[in-house]
Design a protein around this motif. Structure first.
Motif, PDB file in Angstrom:
ATOM      1  N   CYS A 117       0.824  -1.217   0.000  1.00 45.89           N
ATOM      2  CA  CYS A 117       0.000   0.000   0.000  1.00 45.89           C
ATOM      3  C   CYS A 117       0.852   1.259   0.000  1.00 45.89           C
ATOM      4  N   ARG A 118       0.573   2.155  -0.938  1.00 44.11           N
ATOM      5  CA  ARG A 118       1.165   3.493  -0.960  1.00 44.11           C
ATOM      6  C   ARG A 118       0.098   4.459  -0.451  1.00 44.11           C
ATOM      7  N   LEU A 119       0.399   5.171   0.627  1.00 40.88           N
ATOM      8  CA  LEU A 119      -0.611   5.968   1.308  1.00 40.88           C
ATOM      9  C   LEU A 119      -0.661   7.408   0.806  1.00 40.88           C
ATOM     10  N   SER A 193      -2.367   3.945  -3.882  1.00 42.18           N
ATOM     11  CA  SER A 193      -2.295   2.801  -4.795  1.00 42.18           C
ATOM     12  C   SER A 193      -2.030   1.541  -3.988  1.00 42.18           C
ATOM     13  N   LEU A 194      -2.487   0.414  -4.523  1.00 40.12           N
ATOM     14  CA  LEU A 194      -2.333  -0.864  -3.830  1.00 40.12           C
ATOM     15  C   LEU A 194      -2.022  -1.942  -4.861  1.00 40.12           C
ATOM     16  N   THR A 195      -0.961  -2.688  -4.583  1.00 38.21           N
ATOM     17  CA  THR A 195      -0.615  -3.847  -5.407  1.00 38.21           C
ATOM     18  C   THR A 195      -0.812  -5.097  -4.564  1.00 38.21           C
ATOM     19  N   GLY A 196      -1.673  -5.985  -5.022  1.00 41.73           N
ATOM     20  CA  GLY A 196      -1.986  -7.180  -4.258  1.00 41.73           C
ATOM     21  C   GLY A 196      -1.348  -8.425  -4.851  1.00 41.73           C
ATOM     22  N   HIS A 197      -0.978  -9.346  -3.977  1.00 42.38           N
ATOM     23  CA  HIS A 197      -0.395 -10.624  -4.388  1.00 42.38           C
ATOM     24  C   HIS A 197      -1.036 -11.745  -3.578  1.00 42.38           C
ATOM     25  N   VAL A 198      -1.336 -12.836  -4.243  1.00 40.99           N
ATOM     26  CA  VAL A 198      -1.811 -14.053  -3.575  1.00 40.99           C
ATOM     27  C   VAL A 198      -0.836 -15.167  -3.953  1.00 40.99           C
ATOM     28  N   ALA A 235      -8.702 -21.313  -8.101  1.00 41.13           N
ATOM     29  CA  ALA A 235      -9.215 -20.378  -7.098  1.00 41.13           C
ATOM     30  C   ALA A 235      -8.212 -19.258  -6.843  1.00 41.13           C
ATOM     31  N   VAL A 236      -6.919 -19.595  -6.800  1.00 38.34           N
ATOM     32  CA  VAL A 236      -5.905 -18.572  -6.556  1.00 38.34           C
ATOM     33  C   VAL A 236      -5.858 -17.579  -7.690  1.00 38.34           C
ATOM     34  N   GLN A 237      -5.915 -18.055  -8.938  1.00 38.43           N
ATOM     35  CA  GLN A 237      -5.890 -17.140 -10.064  1.00 38.43           C
ATOM     36  C   GLN A 237      -7.054 -16.169 -10.028  1.00 38.43           C
ATOM     37  N   ALA A 238      -8.219 -16.658  -9.594  1.00 40.85           N
ATOM     38  CA  ALA A 238      -9.392 -15.796  -9.524  1.00 40.85           C
ATOM     39  C   ALA A 238      -9.245 -14.714  -8.475  1.00 40.85           C
ATOM     40  N   LEU A 239      -8.344 -14.938  -7.475  1.00 41.09           N
ATOM     41  CA  LEU A 239      -8.201 -14.004  -6.365  1.00 41.09           C
ATOM     42  C   LEU A 239      -7.100 -12.974  -6.591  1.00 41.09           C
ATOM     43  N   LEU A 240      -6.289 -13.147  -7.631  1.00 42.99           N
ATOM     44  CA  LEU A 240      -5.085 -12.346  -7.757  1.00 42.99           C
ATOM     45  C   LEU A 240      -5.354 -10.848  -7.821  1.00 42.99           C
ATOM     46  N   GLY A 241      -6.479 -10.456  -8.386  1.00 44.36           N
ATOM     47  CA  GLY A 241      -6.746  -9.025  -8.517  1.00 44.36           C
ATOM     48  C   GLY A 241      -7.426  -8.411  -7.326  1.00 44.36           C
ATOM     49  N   SER A 242      -7.807  -9.214  -6.342  1.00 44.49           N
ATOM     50  CA  SER A 242      -8.547  -8.663  -5.201  1.00 44.49           C
ATOM     51  C   SER A 242      -7.634  -7.886  -4.289  1.00 44.49           C
ATOM     52  N   ALA A 243      -8.183  -6.934  -3.513  1.00 45.26           N
ATOM     53  CA  ALA A 243      -7.380  -6.095  -2.628  1.00 45.26           C
ATOM     54  C   ALA A 243      -7.987  -6.087  -1.250  1.00 45.26           C
ATOM     55  N   ASP A 244      -7.142  -6.237  -0.231  1.00 40.29           N
ATOM     56  CA  ASP A 244      -7.613  -6.062   1.145  1.00 40.29           C
ATOM     57  C   ASP A 244      -6.655  -5.156   1.874  1.00 40.29           C
ATOM     58  N   GLY A 245      -7.001  -4.882   3.175  1.00 41.45           N
ATOM     59  CA  GLY A 245      -6.140  -3.995   3.935  1.00 41.45           C
ATOM     60  C   GLY A 245      -4.941  -4.688   4.454  1.00 41.45           C
TER      61      GLY A 245
END
Length: 245
Positions: A117-119, A193-198, A235-245
């Motif tokens: 996360c970039r604040l 901005s937020l970059t998410g990784h699973v 399932a993991v591929q489907a989650l790759l774009g999701s963002a959480d805190g």
């Protein structure tokens, strides 16, 4: 506690060589102050991510001065990547979960979720309060979240990492709990901005200190985890774009 985030861009065709070298970081196992290290491949081809946690900055600094370069040379990874980005900093706050401790979570997790996360200017205090008041209890209540940490990598950059029992547990969280938590958190107010990784974790890349490391895992256990990873790949591929805190 001190955290380190390593982002490696691996050359085409060199993933096996990189992975073989990553196994050699097992030499860390007797390093004083190591809490644990895990990693895996991101959804982007040729991108490997590694999370390393240390008792404090002093322990991390000692390792960097005394042993890092020697181990890095011994891994033979230098020719396998095109770029490496490294960021490190203090753990600002824990993310309590079912495991009760980060060492136990690192030992048992099969999936790592990371939110880089970039604040926005002046939003740090509110961001951390939302992590403590909204995201942490929300993820803990969802089930399957073992433990996590919020690490300050720069003045305006925080890495939120959580360790999960399985991709299925994380998928259930994103489907059932995540939408309401995100609405309560008002992420855009704090985060530029937020970059998410699973990441499905690679068992062979796991390094745990000797005090909790029970020796090499049995081949059958490693194989079982690999099978589970393959079964959950969709399932993991489907989650790759999701963002959480």
């Amino acid at each position: 506690m001190w955290g380190k985030w390593i982002d490696c861009r691996v050359r085409p065709g060199a993933q096996d060589a990189f992975a073989d070298g990553q196994r050699r970081w097992a030499a860390l196992v007797d390093q004083p102050g190591l809490v644990g290290q895990v990693g895996g491949w991101s959804g982007t081809e040729g991108r490997a991510l590694v999370l390393s946690l240390w008792a404090d900055e002093e322990a991390y600094g000692r390792f960097m001065r005394e042993r890092h370069d020697g181990i890095a040379t011994a891994t033979g990874q230098q020719g396998s990547w095109t770029a490496v980005q490294v960021a490190a900093g203090p753990v600002a706050q824990p993310v309590p979960g079912a495991a009760g401790s980060l060492p136990d979570a690192l030992k048992d997790a099969t999936l790592l979720r990371a939110a880089d996360c970039r604040l926005r200017p002046g939003r740090t205090d509110h961001f951390l309060e939302v992590q403590r008041r909204v995201w942490s209890p929300g993820m803990a209540a969802a089930g399957g979240m073992l433990e996590g940490a919020v690490t300050r990598l720069a003045v305006d950059r925080y890495l939120v990492t959580t360790l999960w029992t399985s991709p299925q547990a994380y998928a259930a969280y994103t489907a059932d709990a995540f939408p309401a938590l995100r609405a309560r958190a008002d992420v855009r107010a704090d985060v530029e901005s937020l970059t998410g990784h699973v990441l499905p974790l690679e068992p062979a890349w796991q390094v745990l200190p000797q005090r909790i490391h029970a020796g090499p895992r049995k081949a059958v256990e490693g194989s079982a985890r690999s099978v589970k990873k393959v079964e959950a790949a969709g399932a993991v591929q489907a989650l790759l774009g999701s963002a959480d805190g």
